[in-house]
Design an enzyme around this catalytic site. Structure first.
Site, short mmCIF file in Angstrom:
data_model
loop_
_atom_site.label_atom_id
_atom_site.label_comp_id
_atom_site.label_asym_id
_atom_site.label_seq_id
_atom_site.Cartn_x
_atom_site.Cartn_y
_atom_site.Cartn_z
N ARG A 48 0.86 -1.18 0.00
CA ARG A 48 0.00 0.00 0.00
C ARG A 48 0.90 1.23 0.00
O ARG A 48 1.65 1.47 0.93
CB ARG A 48 -0.90 0.01 1.25
CG ARG A 48 -1.74 1.28 1.40
CD ARG A 48 -2.46 1.27 2.75
NE ARG A 48 -3.32 2.42 2.92
CZ ARG A 48 -2.93 3.57 3.47
NH1 ARG A 48 -1.69 3.72 3.89
NH2 ARG A 48 -3.79 4.57 3.59
N SER A 117 -12.93 -2.79 0.53
CA SER A 117 -13.22 -2.09 1.78
C SER A 117 -14.56 -1.39 1.68
O SER A 117 -14.65 -0.31 1.06
CB SER A 117 -12.12 -1.07 2.08
OG SER A 117 -10.88 -1.71 2.29
N LYS A 146 -4.01 5.73 8.55
CA LYS A 146 -4.75 6.12 7.36
C LYS A 146 -5.39 7.48 7.58
O LYS A 146 -6.26 7.64 8.44
CB LYS A 146 -5.83 5.09 7.02
CG LYS A 146 -5.29 3.74 6.57
CD LYS A 146 -6.41 2.81 6.14
CE LYS A 146 -7.07 3.26 4.87
NZ LYS A 146 -8.09 2.32 4.37
#
Length: 221
Positions: A48, A117, A146
């Site tokens: 990521r 998600s 995040k």
């Protein structure tokens, strides 16, 4: 690209210890951290990175997928479906604001694993029908990893989303060794973490501790 996709039972097992490797959140050599995480028991790894250019991300993904294949660990690429396909990843993980699930499936074909998600329980309930193989639910608790994270779910809403989805699931967001057991008891198949592994002084030992907490709770459930 994988020749065949895992069975649902095998996927559930492989989601148990899911390390989200984010090179933008550590000064360490991310490949070394991935190696340590796998040595400690990580069963899945996701790359990521939000600000790395495509070429550099591709080369990093290629290096990670080779490592994961050697250790029989699943490898996923976050958001960049093109890079996931190009590097031969086991799967990709997309969010509600990324490429829609049907379009993602059209690109990946049937063999690749698609994680998604969802934004809420109703979104989770239709994820499987739209092409997702598993859902990433969270944030369960508050997280600093995040910047665009939604409000925390807590364990009750997490459990409700697991039931609504009806497909394999992994929880993310503020998960530590201390609370991993309670998260697993809420019904998910595994926990996804960033800082709990790559922010630890010893990533291998941190992964071992996390794996112990998760696996004991899975046995007891």
């Amino acid at each position: 690209m994988p020749a065949t996709k895992l069975s649902e039972a095998d996927l559930r097992r492989k989601l148990a210890i899911y390390y989200v490797a984010d090179p933008e959140q550590t000064e360490r050599d991310i490949l070394a951290v991935v190696d340590e995480a796998m040595a400690g028991g990580a069963t899945s790894v996701q790359l990521r990175t939000k600000h790395t250019d495509g070429r550099d991300m591709f080369h990093l993904a290629v290096a990670m997928v080779r490592r994961c294949q050697e250790k029989d660990v699943l490898f996923f690429v976050n958001d960049r479906v093109d890079i996931g396909i190009a590097c031969g990843a086991d799967g990709v993980h997309v969010g509600a604001k990324a490429l829609p699930l049907p379009a993602t499936r059209a690109l990946t074909g049937d063999a690749m694993i698609i994680g998604y998600s969802p934004v809420d329980a109703s979104d989770a309930a239709t994820a499987g029908a739209r092409g997702a193989d598993y859902v990433g639910l969270g944030p369960v608790f508050g997280t600093q990893s995040k910047n665009d994270a939604q409000p925390e779910l807590g364990l009750l809403l997490l459990s409700q989303q697991v039931v609504a989805a009806g497909i394999p699931s992994v929880a993310i967001g503020g998960i530590t060794v201390a609370n991993a057991g309670s998260v697993i008891r809420a019904g998910v198949d595994g926990v996804a973490v960033i800082s709990a592994i790559q922010g630890a002084p010893d990533p291998k030992r941190a992964t071992e501790s996390l794996a112990l907490a998760v696996n004991l709770s899975l046995i007891e459930r």
